[in-house]
Design an enzyme around this catalytic site. Structure first.
Site, PDB file in Angstrom:
ATOM      1  N   GLU A  66       6.668  55.683 -14.791  1.00  0.00           N
ATOM      2  CA  GLU A  66       5.734  56.178 -14.184  1.00  0.00           C
ATOM      3  C   GLU A  66       4.444  56.694 -15.348  1.00  0.00           C
ATOM      4  O   GLU A  66       3.182  55.909 -14.924  1.00  0.00           O
ATOM      5  CB  GLU A  66       5.307  56.875 -13.070  1.00  0.00           C
ATOM      6  CG  GLU A  66       5.750  56.098 -11.518  1.00  0.00           C
ATOM      7  CD  GLU A  66       7.461  56.839 -11.813  1.00  0.00           C
ATOM      8  OE1 GLU A  66       8.535  57.329 -12.685  1.00  0.00           O
ATOM      9  OE2 GLU A  66       8.022  56.969 -10.537  1.00  0.00           O
TER      10      GLU A  66
ATOM     11  N   GLY B 261       9.659  54.347  -8.850  1.00  0.00           N
ATOM     12  CA  GLY B 261       9.957  54.852  -6.820  1.00  0.00           C
ATOM     13  C   GLY B 261      11.471  54.092  -6.531  1.00  0.00           C
ATOM     14  O   GLY B 261      12.542  54.487  -6.009  1.00  0.00           O
TER      15      GLY B 261
HETATM   16  C1  3H9 Z   1       6.101  53.651  -9.011  1.00  0.00           C
HETATM   17  O1  3H9 Z   1       7.057  53.165  -8.479  1.00  0.00           O
HETATM   18  C2  3H9 Z   1       5.565  54.683  -8.554  1.00  0.00           C
HETATM   19  C3  3H9 Z   1       5.898  55.530  -7.257  1.00  0.00           C
HETATM   20  O2  3H9 Z   1       6.692  56.932  -8.079  1.00  0.00           O
HETATM   21  C4  3H9 Z   1       5.275  55.893  -6.161  1.00  0.00           C
HETATM   22  C5  3H9 Z   1       4.880  55.438  -5.600  1.00  0.00           C
HETATM   23  C6  3H9 Z   1       4.252  56.061  -4.177  1.00  0.00           C
HETATM   24  N1  3H9 Z   1       6.255  45.856  -9.339  1.00  0.00           N
HETATM   25  O3  3H9 Z   1       9.436  43.098 -17.138  1.00  0.00           O
HETATM   26  P1  3H9 Z   1      10.366  41.857 -17.129  1.00  0.00           P
HETATM   27  C7  3H9 Z   1       7.407  41.522 -12.447  1.00  0.00           C
HETATM   28  S1  3H9 Z   1       5.454  52.423 -10.356  1.00  0.00           S
HETATM   29  C8  3H9 Z   1       6.009  44.454  -9.043  1.00  0.00           C
HETATM   30  O4  3H9 Z   1       9.336  40.951 -17.389  1.00  0.00           O
HETATM   31  P2  3H9 Z   1      12.523  42.437 -17.661  1.00  0.00           P
HETATM   32  C9  3H9 Z   1       6.865  41.561 -13.519  1.00  0.00           C
HETATM   33  O5  3H9 Z   1       5.414  41.137 -13.606  1.00  0.00           O
HETATM   34  C10 3H9 Z   1       6.834  51.486 -10.512  1.00  0.00           C
HETATM   35  N2  3H9 Z   1       6.500  43.461 -10.039  1.00  0.00           N
HETATM   36  O6  3H9 Z   1      12.030  41.803 -16.668  1.00  0.00           O
HETATM   37  C11 3H9 Z   1       7.442  39.734 -14.408  1.00  0.00           C
HETATM   38  O7  3H9 Z   1       7.041  39.143 -13.196  1.00  0.00           O
HETATM   39  P3  3H9 Z   1       6.162  38.077 -13.823  1.00  0.00           P
HETATM   40  C12 3H9 Z   1       7.894  51.799 -12.133  1.00  0.00           C
HETATM   41  C13 3H9 Z   1       7.494  43.698 -11.461  1.00  0.00           C
HETATM   42  O8  3H9 Z   1      14.167  41.800 -16.930  1.00  0.00           O
HETATM   43  C14 3H9 Z   1       8.992  40.125 -13.185  1.00  0.00           C
HETATM   44  O9  3H9 Z   1       9.165  41.137 -12.267  1.00  0.00           O
HETATM   45  N3  3H9 Z   1       8.300  51.039 -12.634  1.00  0.00           N
HETATM   46  C15 3H9 Z   1       7.665  44.878 -11.649  1.00  0.00           C
HETATM   47  O10 3H9 Z   1      12.162  42.241 -19.257  1.00  0.00           O
HETATM   48  C16 3H9 Z   1       9.653  40.754 -14.966  1.00  0.00           C
HETATM   49  O11 3H9 Z   1      10.135  41.381 -14.963  1.00  0.00           O
HETATM   50  C17 3H9 Z   1       8.467  50.748 -13.541  1.00  0.00           C
HETATM   51  O12 3H9 Z   1       7.120  50.986 -14.416  1.00  0.00           O
HETATM   52  C18 3H9 Z   1       6.635  45.793 -10.602  1.00  0.00           C
HETATM   53  N4  3H9 Z   1       7.249  47.629 -10.288  1.00  0.00           N
HETATM   54  O13 3H9 Z   1      12.511  43.344 -17.451  1.00  0.00           O
HETATM   55  C19 3H9 Z   1       9.404  49.261 -14.438  1.00  0.00           C
HETATM   56  N5  3H9 Z   1       8.617  45.143 -12.688  1.00  0.00           N
HETATM   57  O14 3H9 Z   1       8.352  37.341 -14.055  1.00  0.00           O
HETATM   58  C20 3H9 Z   1       9.094  48.360 -14.651  1.00  0.00           C
HETATM   59  C21 3H9 Z   1       8.574  44.303 -13.231  1.00  0.00           C
HETATM   60  O15 3H9 Z   1       5.387  36.978 -12.936  1.00  0.00           O
HETATM   61  N6  3H9 Z   1       9.270  47.218 -15.028  1.00  0.00           N
HETATM   62  N7  3H9 Z   1       7.738  43.334 -12.143  1.00  0.00           N
HETATM   63  O16 3H9 Z   1       5.719  38.293 -15.447  1.00  0.00           O
HETATM   64  C22 3H9 Z   1       9.840  47.511 -15.688  1.00  0.00           C
HETATM   65  O17 3H9 Z   1      10.322  48.183 -16.588  1.00  0.00           O
HETATM   66  C23 3H9 Z   1      10.865  45.812 -16.385  1.00  0.00           C
HETATM   67  O18 3H9 Z   1      10.821  44.614 -15.358  1.00  0.00           O
HETATM   68  C24 3H9 Z   1      12.450  45.797 -15.967  1.00  0.00           C
HETATM   69  C25 3H9 Z   1      13.021  44.417 -15.862  1.00  0.00           C
HETATM   70  C26 3H9 Z   1      12.666  46.312 -16.926  1.00  0.00           C
HETATM   71  C27 3H9 Z   1      12.130  46.271 -13.910  1.00  0.00           C
END
Ligand code: 3H9
Length: 694
Positions: free
Chosen positions: A133, A110
């Site tokens: 996603e 997003g």
């Molecule tokens: C989407 O976007 C759908 C849309 O197309 C359409 C909608 C209609 N939400 O990974 P980390 C938390 S789907 C909530 O350890 P890093 C994570 O759980 C989304 N929480 O850090 C963790 O919490 P905690 C598409 C999130 O530095 C903390 O943040 N996006 C989200 O190693 C730290 O995360 C993705 O799939 C989130 N979206 O890596 C991206 N993301 O500390 C998913 C993270 O309590 N995220 N958290 O354990 C990532 O790939 C990695 O988190 C990122 C940072 C690379 C950003």
């Protein structure tokens, strides 16, 4: 002049005027997920920009470590809160003033869709842009599958959406997704860029572009070619194909119809079991890093130098992880020949990565330059962490740890790469059991993501913490396990292996058992795995002592792929075919043991090999050998290729229903007249209608 505008202090979105540019800033740690308050704040800020004649352009930026990393995954499955993300992206695109996205960190999912709604995108060179996603069992659902091909080209969009792999800002610039790379302070340069484009009309709207679609219109075959090229990677997953279809729609239909189709596909995926499993797994992986019961003041020890005992396949692979992370390694062997062979293999592996374009030759030289090979045990004396990867035998391990105890510096962490043995017994051969920990790497250790960190009875909290934090540094996913035979992963493999072998005697073929596992989604079945790893692993080496099918195979040199024969025959290209010799051995054993052979239904194979694993997982939990059910799932997905779209064995058991598992196991017990030894935890949860993971 900077003019701070009115915004409720609780909103994660604030606005600031810099001249005639409105800077919209998100502050929603840790990753600026697009939660409801962020979405509301963004729409309000755009409305404000529209309404204010003094505002000529807008910059959207984020504070903290990253640009928006996507929709807020914790909101999935909850009642929707307005505005939806697609509305936010549309509102941005329909702003009457040019909007510039200022990207740092990761613009994901997003987050990238918000950037695509902006009229321009600028980014710092070390940022990454992607649509992950698909890894959550979804597709970009806020117009991303329709806007991305229009901006970055169909091929690039196809790759990004269907694989979920992010691209670098440089690559994004090259394909037109980023308009300018910013060296230096991002927001002030983005404001400068906004000043440059503030009078350009019409505003470039991603949804209205057609120029990048034209090139792909002449080659509709790219979609099928892409499917074919990635068939192995996508096997069993639903989301990649939905992503491909959505991108294809962008080529075939106008934007207004494309987004409707995208929404339909998104909703289908979102309500499916795969998306639920993959989203569960996203959080499971992150939870695994958290250690329960650690004193608050525990801090990791410094690890500047690592020692490796043994330069065989395992030792060399483990060493490569540290070298690749920039940590110097001293590696020792007992003979010059073994040392040369080991370091030679490491170099060859690095060079193969360089040949595939994954490393530069400088990176290879740098990594190998940090390696100190030696035959002198005392060479390990200055290492902060020493890992042994010697032969899997208790007496040998104890001898190594006794010697280490005499030479390692105070505070050095002494780790064993054992895959089965008792860490406490190993630790007892030193005067410092608190410094001893298990680090069970999986083979090939330079590639496999999983690391089981085995916490001994006396392992000090800071040693455990160091093991977990070093795992992150070398890019492993670490899971804490307790001391028991085989820890989490290999322990659960045992009941599966017992049942799989017994099924052969009762009438199943290796091929049938393997097929059932592969159809389930595993990369290979138990017998394919045995042939790959070596049927002779753990064999007593006495060809005259033949007590089971495996002994019989080993006795006639059928040690698996390395010998061209194991449970299967192999041709010179390592292609397997069923072996009449093996079939005969199985039938002879069955006759000798009086086992009546019959047709085995596939479902029985599932119940006897996979349900028994779930039961073992429950025993591991009730004995406290795993911190939580989701850790078991992380072990199986990363260590053994359990299909992530089934979440892992414990999540899968919940999806099957624990009652179904218990009934299936009881049915099999009755049939066999034997006792699987039920985990009380499984029986209790089944009876109470509870689940392990939800
Ligand atoms: C989407 O976007 C759908 C849309 O197309 C359409 C909608 C209609 N939400 O990974 P980390 C938390 S789907 C909530 O350890 P890093 C994570 O759980 C989304 N929480 O850090 C963790 O919490 P905690 C598409 C999130 O530095 C903390 O943040 N996006 C989200 O190693 C730290 O995360 C993705 O799939 C989130 N979206 O890596 C991206 N993301 O500390 C998913 C993270 O309590 N995220 N958290 O354990 C990532 O790939 C990695 O988190 C990122 C940072 C690379 C950003």
């Amino acid at each position: 002049m900077t003019d701070v505008l009115d915004r409720p202090s609780t909103s994660p979105i604030s606005t600031q005027r810099h001249g005639d540019v409105l800077i919209v800033t998100s502050n929603n740690p840790p990753v600026n997920a697009l939660s409801a308050a962020v979405r509301q704040g963004l729409v309000a800020a755009i409305e404000q920009a529209d309404a204010d004649d003094a505002v000529k352009a807008v910059v959207i930026a984020c504070e903290g470590q990253t640009f928006f990393a996507g929709a807020d995954i914790t909101e999935f499955g909850k009642p929707p809160v307005m505005p939806w993300l697609p509305m936010v992206v549309d509102a941005i695109e329909n702003c009457s003033k040019p909007v510039v996205a200022a990207i740092h960190g990761t613009a994901l999912g997003g987050g990238l869709e918000v950037a695509l709604g902006c009229h321009y995108r600028v980014a710092v060179p070390d940022s990454k842009l992607g649509t992950p996603e698909v890894k959550l069992g979804l597709l970009p659902g806020a117009g991303g599958t329709q806007r991305l091909p229009r901006v970055a080209g169909v091929k690039k969009a196809l790759e990004m959406c269907a694989t979920g792999t992010p691209i670098s800002a440089r690559e994004a610039f090259d394909c037109g997704l980023v308009d300018r790379l910013i060296e230096g302070e991002l927001v002030s340069h983005a404001v400068g860029y906004a000043e440059e484009v503030k009078d350009v009309r019409p505003l470039p709207k991603s949804s209205q572009r057609d120029d990048r679609l034209v090139e792909a219109r002449g080659q509709p075959e790219i979609f099928d070619e892409f499917r074919k090229a990635n068939a192995k990677k996508f096997r069993g997953f639903e989301a990649p194909d939905a992503n491909i279809r959505a991108v294809q729609v962008a080529l075939e239909k106008p934007y207004s119809e494309g987004v409707i189709e995208e929404r339909k596909l998104f909703m289908e995926l979102m309500s499916g079991t795969q998306a639920r499993a993959q989203q569960y797994f996203f959080f499971a992986e992150r939870k695994a890093a958290k250690i329960e019961g650690l004193p608050e003041d525990a801090r990791p020890r410094d690890v500047h130098k690592v020692g490796l005992i043994g330069a065989g396949t395992m030792g060399g692979g483990i060493a490569m992880n540290f070298l690749s992370a920039g940590i110097p390694v001293t590696i020792i062997e007992t003979s010059q020949e073994a040392l040369d062979r080991g370091t030679g293999v490491m170099r060859k592996n690095y060079e193969a990565s360089a040949a595939r374009g994954k490393l530069t030759t400088e990176q290879v030289s740098k990594a190998m330059g940090m390696l100190t090979p030696t035959l002198d045990f005392a060479g390990l004396a200055d290492c902060d962490m020493i890992i042994e990867a010697v032969f899997e035998e208790m007496e040998i391990k104890k001898d190594v740890f006794g010697r280490l105890d005499r030479i390692a510096k105070p505070g050095a962490i002494l780790a064993s790469n054992t895959s089965y043995l008792d860490i406490d017994e190993i630790a007892a051969s030193t005067s410092r059991p608190e410094d001893v920990v298990g680090l069970h790497f999986f083979s090939p250790a330079n590639i496999m993501k999983l690391l089981e960190v085995v916490r001994g009875a006396k392992t000090a909290p800071d040693v455990l913490l160091t093991a977990m934090s070093i795992a992150k540094k070398i890019r492993k996913v670490a899971v804490v396990a307790g001391v028991c035979h085989g820890f989490i992963g290999n322990r659960m493999l045992m009941p599966r292996q017992v049942q799989a072998t017994q099924l052969l005697l009762e009438g199943a073929s290796p091929k049938q058992v393997d097929r059932v596992h592969v159809e389930f989604g595993m990369p290979m079945g138990p017998f394919q795995m045995a042939d790959l790893a070596g049927v002779d692993i753990g064999w007593h080496r006495d060809p005259n002592r033949v007590e089971n099918v495996r002994d019989a195979l080993c006795a006639i040199d059928r040690w698996g792929q390395k010998k061209g024969a194991g449970f299967y025959d192999y041709d010179d290209k390592r292609r397997p075919s069923p072996s009449p010799v093996v079939q005969q051995i199985i039938e002879d054993f069955a006759a000798r043991q009086g086992v009546e052979r019959r047709e085995i239904p596939d479902q029985e194979i599932v119940e006897r090999t996979l349900y028994t694993m779930v039961n073992e997982g429950a025993k591991i939990l009730e004995e406290g050998m795993a911190q939580r059910p989701s850790d078991i799932d992380v072990v199986w997905v990363y260590g053994y290729g359990w299909p992530v779209y089934r979440g892992g064995p414990m999540f899968w058991a919940d999806s099957e229903g624990l009652n179904t598992i218990v009934e299936g196991l009881k049915r099999q017990e009755q049939r066999l007249g034997s006792d699987f030894g039920f985990a009380q935890l499984l029986l209790d949860k089944a009876e109470r209608g509870e689940k392990f993971t939800r």
